[in-house]
Design a protein around this motif. Structure first.
Motif, PDB file in Angstrom:
ATOM      1  N   THR A  22     -44.568 -29.844 -18.782  1.00  0.00           N
ATOM      2  CA  THR A  22     -43.855 -31.009 -19.288  1.00  0.00           C
ATOM      3  C   THR A  22     -43.650 -32.089 -18.228  1.00  0.00           C
ATOM      4  OG1 THR A  22     -41.914 -31.685 -20.553  1.00  0.00           O
ATOM      5  CG2 THR A  22     -41.561 -30.021 -18.871  1.00  0.00           C
ATOM      6  N   GLY A  23     -43.889 -33.331 -18.609  1.00  0.00           N
ATOM      7  CA  GLY A  23     -43.714 -34.447 -17.696  1.00  0.00           C
ATOM      8  C   GLY A  23     -44.225 -35.731 -18.306  1.00  0.00           C
ATOM      9  N   MET A  24     -43.702 -36.836 -17.819  1.00  0.00           N
ATOM     10  CA  MET A  24     -44.054 -38.143 -18.346  1.00  0.00           C
ATOM     11  C   MET A  24     -45.261 -38.713 -17.604  1.00  0.00           C
ATOM     12  SD  MET A  24     -41.596 -41.476 -18.745  1.00  0.00           S
ATOM     13  CE  MET A  24     -40.331 -40.465 -19.457  1.00  0.00           C
ATOM     14  N   GLY A  25     -46.094 -39.396 -18.317  1.00  0.00           N
ATOM     15  CA  GLY A  25     -47.219 -40.074 -17.695  1.00  0.00           C
ATOM     16  C   GLY A  25     -48.475 -39.239 -17.697  1.00  0.00           C
ATOM     17  N   HIS A  26     -49.349 -39.536 -16.739  1.00  0.00           N
ATOM     18  CA  HIS A  26     -50.653 -38.868 -16.704  1.00  0.00           C
ATOM     19  C   HIS A  26     -50.944 -38.209 -15.360  1.00  0.00           C
ATOM     20  CE1 HIS A  26     -52.168 -42.233 -14.344  1.00  0.00           C
ATOM     21  NE2 HIS A  26     -51.508 -43.012 -15.195  1.00  0.00           N
ATOM     22  N   ASP A  27     -49.977 -38.244 -14.430  1.00  0.00           N
ATOM     23  CA  ASP A  27     -50.214 -37.661 -13.114  1.00  0.00           C
ATOM     24  C   ASP A  27     -50.569 -36.185 -13.257  1.00  0.00           C
ATOM     25  OD1 ASP A  27     -50.425 -37.602 -10.346  1.00  0.00           O
ATOM     26  OD2 ASP A  27     -48.333 -37.037 -10.080  1.00  0.00           O
ATOM     27  N   GLY A  28     -51.633 -35.780 -12.617  1.00  0.00           N
ATOM     28  CA  GLY A  28     -52.085 -34.399 -12.648  1.00  0.00           C
ATOM     29  C   GLY A  28     -53.232 -34.146 -13.602  1.00  0.00           C
ATOM     30  N   ALA A  29     -53.416 -35.020 -14.584  1.00  0.00           N
ATOM     31  CA  ALA A  29     -54.443 -34.784 -15.601  1.00  0.00           C
ATOM     32  C   ALA A  29     -55.849 -34.805 -15.008  1.00  0.00           C
ATOM     33  CB  ALA A  29     -54.325 -35.823 -16.722  1.00  0.00           C
ATOM     34  N   ARG A  30     -56.155 -35.792 -14.206  1.00  0.00           N
ATOM     35  CA  ARG A  30     -57.493 -35.878 -13.601  1.00  0.00           C
ATOM     36  C   ARG A  30     -57.713 -34.773 -12.568  1.00  0.00           C
ATOM     37  NH1 ARG A  30     -60.039 -40.005 -15.660  1.00  0.00           N
ATOM     38  NH2 ARG A  30     -58.938 -41.882 -16.276  1.00  0.00           N
ATOM     39  N   GLY A  31     -56.679 -34.466 -11.826  1.00  0.00           N
ATOM     40  CA  GLY A  31     -56.780 -33.389 -10.845  1.00  0.00           C
ATOM     41  C   GLY A  31     -57.000 -32.043 -11.508  1.00  0.00           C
ATOM     42  N   LEU A  32     -56.314 -31.795 -12.638  1.00  0.00           N
ATOM     43  CA  LEU A  32     -56.516 -30.544 -13.366  1.00  0.00           C
ATOM     44  C   LEU A  32     -57.940 -30.480 -13.903  1.00  0.00           C
ATOM     45  CD1 LEU A  32     -54.683 -28.064 -14.142  1.00  0.00           C
ATOM     46  CD2 LEU A  32     -54.705 -29.020 -16.431  1.00  0.00           C
ATOM     47  N   LEU A  33     -58.463 -31.608 -14.362  1.00  0.00           N
ATOM     48  CA  LEU A  33     -59.853 -31.660 -14.815  1.00  0.00           C
ATOM     49  C   LEU A  33     -60.797 -31.284 -13.672  1.00  0.00           C
ATOM     50  CD1 LEU A  33     -62.102 -32.326 -16.837  1.00  0.00           C
ATOM     51  CD2 LEU A  33     -61.871 -34.728 -16.136  1.00  0.00           C
ATOM     52  N   GLU A  34     -60.543 -31.808 -12.487  1.00  0.00           N
ATOM     53  CA  GLU A  34     -61.388 -31.461 -11.333  1.00  0.00           C
ATOM     54  C   GLU A  34     -61.299 -29.974 -11.006  1.00  0.00           C
ATOM     55  OE1 GLU A  34     -61.090 -34.113  -7.953  1.00  0.00           O
ATOM     56  OE2 GLU A  34     -60.852 -35.828  -9.300  1.00  0.00           O
ATOM     57  N   MET A  35     -60.111 -29.411 -11.130  1.00  0.00           N
ATOM     58  CA  MET A  35     -59.966 -27.962 -10.925  1.00  0.00           C
ATOM     59  C   MET A  35     -60.791 -27.205 -11.960  1.00  0.00           C
ATOM     60  SD  MET A  35     -55.969 -27.320  -9.979  1.00  0.00           S
ATOM     61  CE  MET A  35     -56.232 -25.545  -9.863  1.00  0.00           C
ATOM     62  N   HIS A  36     -60.687 -27.622 -13.209  1.00  0.00           N
ATOM     63  CA  HIS A  36     -61.430 -26.977 -14.296  1.00  0.00           C
ATOM     64  C   HIS A  36     -62.933 -27.064 -14.042  1.00  0.00           C
ATOM     65  CE1 HIS A  36     -61.912 -25.426 -18.348  1.00  0.00           C
ATOM     66  NE2 HIS A  36     -62.720 -26.438 -18.636  1.00  0.00           N
ATOM     67  N   GLN A  37     -63.391 -28.226 -13.627  1.00  0.00           N
ATOM     68  CA  GLN A  37     -64.818 -28.424 -13.348  1.00  0.00           C
ATOM     69  C   GLN A  37     -65.283 -27.608 -12.146  1.00  0.00           C
ATOM     70  OE1 GLN A  37     -64.731 -32.714 -13.056  1.00  0.00           O
ATOM     71  NE2 GLN A  37     -65.393 -32.970 -15.182  1.00  0.00           N
ATOM     72  N   ALA A  38     -64.358 -27.294 -11.237  1.00  0.00           N
ATOM     73  CA  ALA A  38     -64.689 -26.480 -10.066  1.00  0.00           C
ATOM     74  C   ALA A  38     -64.633 -24.982 -10.383  1.00  0.00           C
ATOM     75  CB  ALA A  38     -63.741 -26.811  -8.919  1.00  0.00           C
ATOM     76  N   GLY A  39     -64.306 -24.645 -11.626  1.00  0.00           N
ATOM     77  CA  GLY A  39     -64.298 -23.244 -12.027  1.00  0.00           C
ATOM     78  C   GLY A  39     -62.947 -22.576 -12.029  1.00  0.00           C
ATOM     79  N   ALA A  40     -61.895 -23.319 -11.713  1.00  0.00           N
ATOM     80  CA  ALA A  40     -60.543 -22.749 -11.714  1.00  0.00           C
ATOM     81  C   ALA A  40     -60.094 -22.480 -13.141  1.00  0.00           C
ATOM     82  CB  ALA A  40     -59.562 -23.702 -11.039  1.00  0.00           C
ATOM     83  N   ARG A  41     -59.192 -21.545 -13.296  1.00  0.00           N
ATOM     84  CA  ARG A  41     -58.544 -21.327 -14.585  1.00  0.00           C
ATOM     85  C   ARG A  41     -57.447 -22.370 -14.710  1.00  0.00           C
ATOM     86  NH1 ARG A  41     -57.751 -15.433 -12.594  1.00  0.00           N
ATOM     87  NH2 ARG A  41     -57.512 -16.800 -10.834  1.00  0.00           N
ATOM     88  N   THR A  42     -57.410 -23.062 -15.829  1.00  0.00           N
ATOM     89  CA  THR A  42     -56.440 -24.140 -16.010  1.00  0.00           C
ATOM     90  C   THR A  42     -55.686 -23.975 -17.324  1.00  0.00           C
ATOM     91  OG1 THR A  42     -58.148 -25.562 -16.961  1.00  0.00           O
ATOM     92  CG2 THR A  42     -57.732 -25.787 -14.589  1.00  0.00           C
ATOM     93  N   VAL A  43     -54.397 -24.289 -17.266  1.00  0.00           N
ATOM     94  CA  VAL A  43     -53.519 -24.113 -18.413  1.00  0.00           C
ATOM     95  C   VAL A  43     -52.639 -25.355 -18.565  1.00  0.00           C
ATOM     96  CG1 VAL A  43     -51.700 -22.676 -19.420  1.00  0.00           C
ATOM     97  CG2 VAL A  43     -53.428 -21.630 -17.948  1.00  0.00           C
ATOM     98  N   ALA A  44     -52.439 -25.771 -19.807  1.00  0.00           N
ATOM     99  CA  ALA A  44     -51.505 -26.849 -20.125  1.00  0.00           C
ATOM    100  C   ALA A  44     -50.454 -26.315 -21.083  1.00  0.00           C
ATOM    101  CB  ALA A  44     -52.224 -28.034 -20.757  1.00  0.00           C
ATOM    102  N   GLN A  45     -49.241 -26.762 -20.887  1.00  0.00           N
ATOM    103  CA  GLN A  45     -48.153 -26.387 -21.785  1.00  0.00           C
ATOM    104  C   GLN A  45     -48.361 -27.064 -23.137  1.00  0.00           C
ATOM    105  OE1 GLN A  45     -44.285 -27.320 -20.216  1.00  0.00           O
ATOM    106  NE2 GLN A  45     -43.211 -26.375 -21.928  1.00  0.00           N
ATOM    107  N   ASP A  46     -48.087 -26.339 -24.212  1.00  0.00           N
ATOM    108  CA  ASP A  46     -48.271 -26.908 -25.544  1.00  0.00           C
ATOM    109  C   ASP A  46     -47.158 -27.905 -25.890  1.00  0.00           C
ATOM    110  OD1 ASP A  46     -46.109 -25.233 -26.094  1.00  0.00           O
ATOM    111  OD2 ASP A  46     -47.010 -24.385 -27.888  1.00  0.00           O
ATOM    112  N   GLU A  47     -47.428 -28.735 -26.871  1.00  0.00           N
ATOM    113  CA  GLU A  47     -46.484 -29.795 -27.242  1.00  0.00           C
ATOM    114  C   GLU A  47     -45.156 -29.233 -27.753  1.00  0.00           C
ATOM    115  OE1 GLU A  47     -46.327 -33.958 -29.782  1.00  0.00           O
ATOM    116  OE2 GLU A  47     -48.001 -32.581 -30.116  1.00  0.00           O
ATOM    117  N   ALA A  48     -45.205 -28.145 -28.478  1.00  0.00           N
ATOM    118  CA  ALA A  48     -43.996 -27.596 -29.103  1.00  0.00           C
ATOM    119  C   ALA A  48     -42.937 -27.167 -28.091  1.00  0.00           C
ATOM    120  CB  ALA A  48     -44.358 -26.417 -30.000  1.00  0.00           C
ATOM    121  N   THR A  49     -43.357 -26.757 -26.898  1.00  0.00           N
ATOM    122  CA  THR A  49     -42.385 -26.290 -25.907  1.00  0.00           C
ATOM    123  C   THR A  49     -42.133 -27.297 -24.784  1.00  0.00           C
ATOM    124  OG1 THR A  49     -44.058 -25.053 -24.644  1.00  0.00           O
ATOM    125  CG2 THR A  49     -42.869 -23.862 -26.382  1.00  0.00           C
TER     126      THR A  49
END
Length: 83
Positions: A22-49
């Motif tokens: 949870t957090g406002m804005g977009h900070d971290g989104a591109r970095g998480l994408l880069e982690m995902h593209q590098a083969g890291a396991r990536t998780v995002a919190q769902d909207e409901a929680t």
């Protein structure tokens, strides 16, 4: 967050686990994408929680989240992934 996640992507790659919660804005989104593209396991919190669904929403929209789950599942899921 983006600076941290980019560093993790570069230095840990597929050995990393990235989580965006949870957090406002977009900070971290591109970095998480880069982690995902590098083969890291990536998780995002769902909207409901989320209190504020900004950061996870952007990460999901960019394709950086390999998994989307409620925060109450984080401990169980992380334990299974790390063990």
């Amino acid at each position: 967050m983006d600076v941290l996640f980019r560093s993790v992507a570069k230095h840990a790659g597929r050995n990393a686990l990235g989580v965006i919660m949870t957090g406002m804005g977009h900070d971290g989104a591109r970095g998480l994408l880069e982690m995902h593209q590098a083969g890291a396991r990536t998780v995002a919190q769902d909207e409901a929680t989320c209190v504020v669904f900004g950061m996870p929403k952007e990460a999901i929209k960019l394709g950086g989240a390999g998994k989307i789950c409620p925060s109450r599942h984080f401990n169980r899921d992380f334990a299974l992934r790390v063990s």
